[in-house]
Design an enzyme around this catalytic site. Structure first.
Site, PDB file in Angstrom:
ATOM      1  CG  HIS A  33      -2.108  -0.959   1.022  1.00 11.60           C
ATOM      2  ND1 HIS A  33      -3.274  -0.700   0.154  1.00 11.60           N
ATOM      3  CD2 HIS A  33      -2.184  -2.364   1.394  1.00 11.60           C
ATOM      4  CE1 HIS A  33      -3.778  -1.937   0.195  1.00 11.60           C
ATOM      5  NE2 HIS A  33      -3.447  -2.868   0.946  1.00 11.60           N
ATOM      6  N   GLY A 118      -7.787 -14.210  -8.247  1.00  8.66           N
ATOM      7  CA  GLY A 118      -8.084 -13.647  -6.934  1.00  8.66           C
ATOM      8  C   GLY A 118      -7.365 -14.208  -5.691  1.00  8.66           C
ATOM      9  N   GLY A 120      -4.261 -12.853  -5.324  1.00 13.38           N
ATOM     10  CA  GLY A 120      -3.310 -11.676  -5.074  1.00 13.38           C
ATOM     11  C   GLY A 120      -1.991 -11.958  -5.894  1.00 13.38           C
ATOM     12  CG  ASP A 168      -0.270  -5.237  -8.681  1.00 20.56           C
ATOM     13  OD1 ASP A 168       0.930  -5.394  -7.833  1.00 20.56           O
ATOM     14  OD2 ASP A 168      -1.320  -5.339  -8.300  1.00 20.56           O
TER      15      ASP A 168
HETATM   16  C1  GLA Z   1      -2.764  -4.313  -5.052  1.00 15.51           C
HETATM   17  C2  GLA Z   1      -2.685  -3.135  -6.058  1.00 15.51           C
HETATM   18  C3  GLA Z   1      -1.327  -2.682  -6.047  1.00 15.51           C
HETATM   19  C4  GLA Z   1      -0.867  -2.304  -4.663  1.00 15.51           C
HETATM   20  C5  GLA Z   1      -1.213  -3.287  -3.809  1.00 15.51           C
HETATM   21  C6  GLA Z   1      -0.881  -3.156  -2.297  1.00 15.51           C
HETATM   22  O1  GLA Z   1      -2.072  -5.350  -5.591  1.00 15.51           O
HETATM   23  O2  GLA Z   1      -3.065  -3.525  -7.320  1.00 15.51           O
HETATM   24  O3  GLA Z   1      -1.305  -1.548  -6.710  1.00 15.51           O
HETATM   25  O4  GLA Z   1      -1.451  -1.119  -4.198  1.00 15.51           O
HETATM   26  O5  GLA Z   1      -2.518  -3.916  -3.738  1.00 15.51           O
HETATM   27  O6  GLA Z   1       0.219  -2.976  -2.026  1.00 15.51           O
END
Ligand code: GLA
Length: 388
Positions: A33, A118, A120, A168
């Site tokens: 974050h 989903g 992560g 990402d």
């Molecule tokens: C998700 C978002 C990223 C980042 C993370 C938390 O993966 O796509 O941009 O903010 O949460 O670090």
């Protein structure tokens, strides 16, 4: 092999020779974050990927086939609509290309994936980046990787409604085998950090929790950070993002900020600091130190930033009790998905057995395990040597 399957399906469907592209998912070692606060992150591309086969067709309509799901979709420029399905991400990418002045062109597309959705691992970023890169190659646009990353972020914001940061797509595009990348989300530049931990394994434990409210909560956290910046800016004119903020400033303005915003902003400021300590640990080969920082990040994400959930906290607590585990934390946006665990190789099987048993006993649900290695970013595959 995924590439072989995708290529065969493309040839059957379209009787054409496509451009073939692989696009990996990502882990984030630490720095959560912080990306949308112009902070630092430490992601890496992983050896789980999408494969795309793409070629231009002569019409104004894109025909796309998700080969694993056996789902197909066709759309032209006037059909591009927001949504969270795979087709909306493709639409978002074509819309993004159009926005930067590239005329809409019908494409034939087949793709397949080995990235769980989903969980992560940024399957949506890999989907966008793989398609964007393949489109750029198929149409000989020669777009820069950073441009594709920004269009992928645009697609997430505008079509999927998640106000995510750049991490990402950037990780999927710029990954390097055996390396993490220290990405500065202010300058949007990176330096590679060698990941030399031969006796350690990164293990993701998938809680298989998918919270429907995750994207709303994510956008709310982002809003709290923006509120903090707006408030602090009235006191310190130089502040443009939480990257410019110190803990002293936060403490001085705690009352004005209010408890909720104060705690969220302090998390981000401290997480940037933890990340810098973590990079120093990795460079010195101090993986015990690095592991301790992972756990600190987890509990701060859970108790302060409030993006964890019961299942993730449970998984981290088990890992903390296991002596072969150097560090464990929830990873990514939160509210479900995976924990990231740094484990001594010889303890991995034992850890898996233990976690499986305890998790099933507690939640009557089976976790999944993914052993991951750090991989190269998006790249083109050569179609010709593949025997089909
Ligand atoms: C998700 C978002 C990223 C980042 C993370 C938390 O993966 O796509 O941009 O903010 O949460 O670090």
């Amino acid at each position: 092999m995924l590439a072989t399957r995708v290529l065969r399906r493309f040839r059957e469907q379209f009787q054409q020779e496509p451009v073939l592209v692989r696009a990996p998912g990502r882990v984030n070692l630490i720095g959560e974050h912080t990306d949308y606060n112009e902070g630092l992150v430490l992601p890496a591309a992983i050896d789980r990927e999408f494969v795309f086969a793409v070629a231009a067709n002569s019409g104004p309509v894109t025909h796309a086939l998700a080969s694993d799901k056996q789902e197909a979709c066709s759309f032209g420029l006037d059909d591009l609509v927001p949504g969270r399905g795979w087709q909306h991400y493709l639409m978002g990418m074509q819309h993004g290309f159009h926005q930067i002045g590239i005329p809409f062109q019908g494409l034939n597309v087949v793709f397949g994936s080995e990235i769980p959705e989903g969980a992560g691992l940024s399957s949506s970023a890999a989907l966008c980046c793989g398609f964007g890169f393949a489109m750029s190659e198929a149409l000989q646009l020669n777009l820069a990787r950073l441009g594709i990353a920004k269009i992928a972020q645009y697609a997430e914001h505008t079509f999927a409604g998640v106000k995510c940061g750049i991490m990402d797509p950037y990780a999927s595009l710029f990954g390097k085998s055996g390396h993490a990348m220290l990405l500065d989300c202010r300058s949007i530049t990176h330096e590679y950090v060698p990941w030399m931990s031969d006796d350690l394994q990164l293990v993701l434990v998938d809680s298989r929790v998918k919270h429907a409210l995750a994207s709303t909560a994510y956008n709310e956290r982002r809003l709290a950070c923006e509120t903090a910046v707006r408030t602090l800016h009235t006191f310190y004119a130089g502040i443009k993002s939480l990257r410019d903020v110190t803990e002293v400033m936060l403490l001085e303005r705690q009352d004005t900020l209010g408890e909720e915003v104060f705690v969220k902003a302090r998390f981000v400021v401290q997480e940037n600091r933890r990340l810098q300590q973590a990079v120093a640990c990795i460079r010195q080969g101090d993986f015990e130190g690095f592991g301790r920082l992972l756990n600190q990040t987890h509990w701060a994400l859970s108790k302060e930033y409030e993006v964890s959930c019961e299942e993730l906290d449970f998984l981290v607590t088990i890992a903390e009790e296991e002596k072969g585990v150097l560090g464990s934390r929830m990873m990514g946006g939160g509210f479900g998905g995976c924990t990231l665990n740094l484990i001594r190789r010889h303890r991995v099987d034992f850890f898996r057995g233990l976690v499986f048993e305890k998790y099933v006993a507690q939640f009557e649900k089976e976790p999944d395990f993914y052993l991951v290695n750090l991989a190269d970013g998006v790249s083109r595959l050569t179609a010709s040597p593949i025997q089909i």
